[in-house]
Design an enzyme around this catalytic site. Structure first.
Site, PDB file in Angstrom:
ATOM      1  N   HIS A 105      42.816  25.932  16.743  1.00 27.23           N
ATOM      2  CA  HIS A 105      41.684  25.515  17.566  1.00 27.23           C
ATOM      3  C   HIS A 105      42.049  24.439  18.582  1.00 27.23           C
ATOM      4  CE1 HIS A 105      41.775  22.222  14.732  1.00 27.23           C
ATOM      5  NE2 HIS A 105      40.960  21.558  15.510  1.00 27.23           N
ATOM      6  N   CYS A 133      31.384  15.614  -7.372  1.00 21.08           N
ATOM      7  CA  CYS A 133      30.263  16.302  -7.996  1.00 21.08           C
ATOM      8  C   CYS A 133      29.032  15.452  -7.738  1.00 21.08           C
ATOM      9  CB  CYS A 133      30.513  16.529  -9.491  1.00 21.08           C
ATOM     10  SG  CYS A 133      30.749  15.019 -10.441  1.00 21.08           S
ATOM     11  N   HIS A 160      41.134  20.806  23.109  1.00 17.88           N
ATOM     12  CA  HIS A 160      40.478  20.985  21.812  1.00 17.88           C
ATOM     13  C   HIS A 160      39.308  21.952  21.995  1.00 17.88           C
ATOM     14  CE1 HIS A 160      38.344  20.063  18.086  1.00 17.88           C
ATOM     15  NE2 HIS A 160      39.404  19.397  17.675  1.00 17.88           N
TER      16      HIS A 160
END
Length: 667
Positions: A591, A424, A606
């Protein structure tokens, strides 16, 4: 408790846009003041700030839906939006008039005139997140396959929201009435109510639930809406801002006074390190209003001091509310917000807060100095030497966060012990497999201000404003291991077989990986690598322009860290096998793919840079681990337009993983 902590973190996402609104509104007020009235520039900037403030409930719906989803995904945001639109439209006064057969919209319960509020926004976000978590992997029959998976989320969300709207049709007037009663009760308590709020706000800081409490007073949940009304200049002069003004003296002056006391009472041999810690924390508190790094420095080692701090905050809120002074903020009660809102039409005698601040500086300094000395409290610089921060962590810069991240990971029990990491505004929020392995002393030495274990597997580490950089560095290191393993964990032992040991170092958290049988295969792989050819001749696996590896927009590839090879700027959409090979691994998001050639060469293809972030969107795998393929066999398809639209490069590196001296030639 874990649910509410996660909700508090999620609420911070929409709240994070408030500084932008505050800056726009603040500049607008300054221009209006200097020009003696509104002009085209001030009106333009004011409208821009108001666009955000007026739509805060909608931002909460989207933000909470993203924050509460198991994975950050635009689909969850869309689900939150669908839920918001469904509920607010069905419960709007005009719709309710028609549903109830009323002759005049004025006869509709006034509760429905306030249906577009933060409370409903949060509810819509929760519905959207739940539907995403529950139905994102749903597989429908072939005839309905178009609506399978993520496409089903928005549809289910609309259905659930219909049910929620029907329930709210009866429940919301009751809830609204209770919230209004609560708000009126607090309002009737005047300054004392503001003091209670300030006290509870600080007490809830360790749990992170203060965000939920803030929403009651700062937004239109209970009819108070103090923050939004102040920034919009639409509140009541002399009243609006009373639930914010009292924070300024504490954050800008009181806590820095406490920091000075802790520095002066530190052991002489540890003053230098304590100075660095206290100075950075005091600056964050004064200028930005971020207090957690300072508060956590004494919260657990001297809890009585923290209780006194909470009481002081309540008193400050009460005193400020009693006096003719009002001021608000967009982010927190720091110097920057004070300057921006000084000329806000709702601001009342803000100079009084500066006088109060000077008084609170000496009150905090005197109280902390006396109590630390009198009771020998183990504040920073006086505690166990096990907690003394490492010298190389004091004043950490952007270039040093990987060092801090490595220490944090080690102190948390290692990579394998970290199940999930998020953050956060000032703290890391993690899920840890075995919390008993967490070394709180080591975390402090590495730069943490404090550690919280709320229960279960949850662990929070307070760091400060730069916590995002630490989280990013931790993910770089963690995914360097995780994604190497996960690429093979999904395959069975039979599929991985003799090729399960293929290993590729991490590429910015996006590399493929080694298999479950790595130990068994490692010796064979090393032997094969020793015999691998110096020149690797391959068929070009995808149509496009061949470019040197050095031109790939990723340093891990461009600098050859992954290994030698070439790259292709693709014009085609299908990756084919560049030679006869065995498929060593297929990354779960499709991917990237690993191949083991007959001569022992191990290849990584890649597609794109950082495309792991797309989570499989735009990729289709055509083979699986363990398949034997020949040159030209299609391996995967991809959508280059989607890759570029997501902000990534489609350049596709082809890397030799097990021979650093190899040269790749494409035909």
């Amino acid at each position: 408790m874990k649910f509410f902590q996660r909700l508090g973190r999620s609420i911070m996402l929409p709240v994070a846009v408030l500084p932008v609104a505050a800056i726009l509104s603040g500049i607008s007020y300054w221009i209006s003041s200097a020009a003696g009235g509104a002009n085209i520039v001030s009106v333009f900037l004011g409208a821009a700030g108001g666009a955000l403030l007026d739509n805060m409930p909608l931002l909460f719906a989207v933000g909470v839906s993203i924050g509460m989803a198991n994975k950050t995904d635009g689909t969850s945001a869309l689900a939150g939006l669908v839920s918001w639109l469904t509920i607010t439209t069905l419960l709007s006064p005009a719709t309710m008039q028609n549903l109830l057969g009323l002759s005049d919209v004025a006869d509709v319960n006034p509760a429905f005139g306030k249906i577009q509020n933060v409370f409903v926004g949060i509810l819509a976000g929760l519905i959207g997140a739940w539907c995403y978590n529950k139905f994102k992997d749903t597989k429908l029959p072939d005839a309905l396959s178009f609506f399978s998976g993520k496409r089903s989320v928005a549809i289910v969300t609309a259905g659930v929201s219909l049910v929620a709207a029907v329930v709210l049709m009866f429940v919301w007037p009751v809830v609204y009435g209770a919230l209004v009663t609560f708000g009126e009760w607090i309002s009737t308590m005047g300054p004392f109510g503001a003091g209670i709020y300030g006290f509870m706000n600080r007490l809830l800081i360790p749990t992170g639930l203060h965000h939920a409490l803030n929403s009651v007073f700062w937004f239109d949940v209970a009819g108070i809406n103090d923050l939004v009304n102040f920034l919009n200049g639409t509140g009541t002069y002399g009243v609006t801002g009373q639930y914010m003004a009292g924070f300024f003296p504490i954050m800008m002056f009181g806590l820095p006074g406490a920091a000075l006391a802790m520095y002066l009472t530190a052991d002489s041999k540890r003053k230098k390190i304590t100075y660095g810690i206290m100075l950075s924390a005091a600056i964050a508190s004064f200028f930005v209003g971020v207090t957690e790094p300072l508060e956590f420095s004494f919260m657990f080692v001297a809890p009585w001091l923290y209780l006194i701090h909470a009481v002081f905050t309540g008193i400050s809120m009460m005193v400020a509310a009693m006096l003719p002074t009002r001021l608000g903020f967009g982010f927190s009660a720091g110097f920057i917000d004070m300057v921006l809102q000084w000329t806000n039409p709702m601001a009342q005698n803000p100079w009084i807060l500066l006088l109060l601040g000077v008084a609170w500086f000496f009150i905090y300094f005197g109280t902390f100095y006396f109590l630390i000395k009198r009771f020998n409290l183990k504040t920073p610089g006086r505690g166990d030497e096990l907690d003394e921060q490492d010298a190389d962590n004091v004043g950490t810069s952007l270039t040093g966060y990987h060092g801090t991240a490595e220490k944090f990971i080690a102190a948390l029990g290692g990579k394998d012990n970290i199940m999930d990491v998020d953050n956060c505004a000032t703290r890391l929020r993690m899920e840890i497999a075995d919390t008993s392995k967490v070394d709180e002393h080591a975390l402090k030495r590495a730069g943490a201000a404090g550690t919280i274990k709320p229960g279960g597997h949850s662990v929070q580490v307070v760091y400060g404003l730069n916590v995002q950089f630490v989280r990013d560095a931790m993910e770089d290191i963690i995914y360097d291991r995780t994604e190497r393993i996960e690429a093979f964990r999904g395959a069975s032992a039979a599929e991985t077989g003799a090729v399960a040991g293929m290993l590729a170092p991490g590429v910015g958290g996006a590399a493929i990986a080694a298999g479950a049988a790595i130990d068994q295969h490692e010796r064979a792989s090393s032997a094969a690598a020793a015999e691998a050819p110096a020149v690797v001749r391959l068929r070009q696996p995808v149509a496009g322009t061949v470019v040197p590896l050095s031109e790939v927009p990723d340093p891990m590839f461009a600098q050859g860290t992954m290994g030698p090879g070439v790259a292709i700027a693709p014009t085609g959409d299908t990756i084919v096998a560049p030679a006869d090979a065995t498929v060593a691994s297929v990354f779960p998001t499709g991917h990237a793919i690993g191949l083991a050639l007959a001569d022992g060469t191990e290849l990584l293809i890649h597609v794109g840079i950082d495309t792991v972030d797309m989570k499989g969107d735009g990729f289709e795998t055509l083979v699986k681990a363990g398949d034997t393929v020949t040159a030209g066999t299609p391996l995967l398809r991809f959508d280059a337009a989607k890759i570029r639209a997501a902000g990534h490069s489609a350049v596709t590196p082809i890397i030799v993983l097990n021979n650093e001296s190899a040269t790749v030639e494409l035909t």
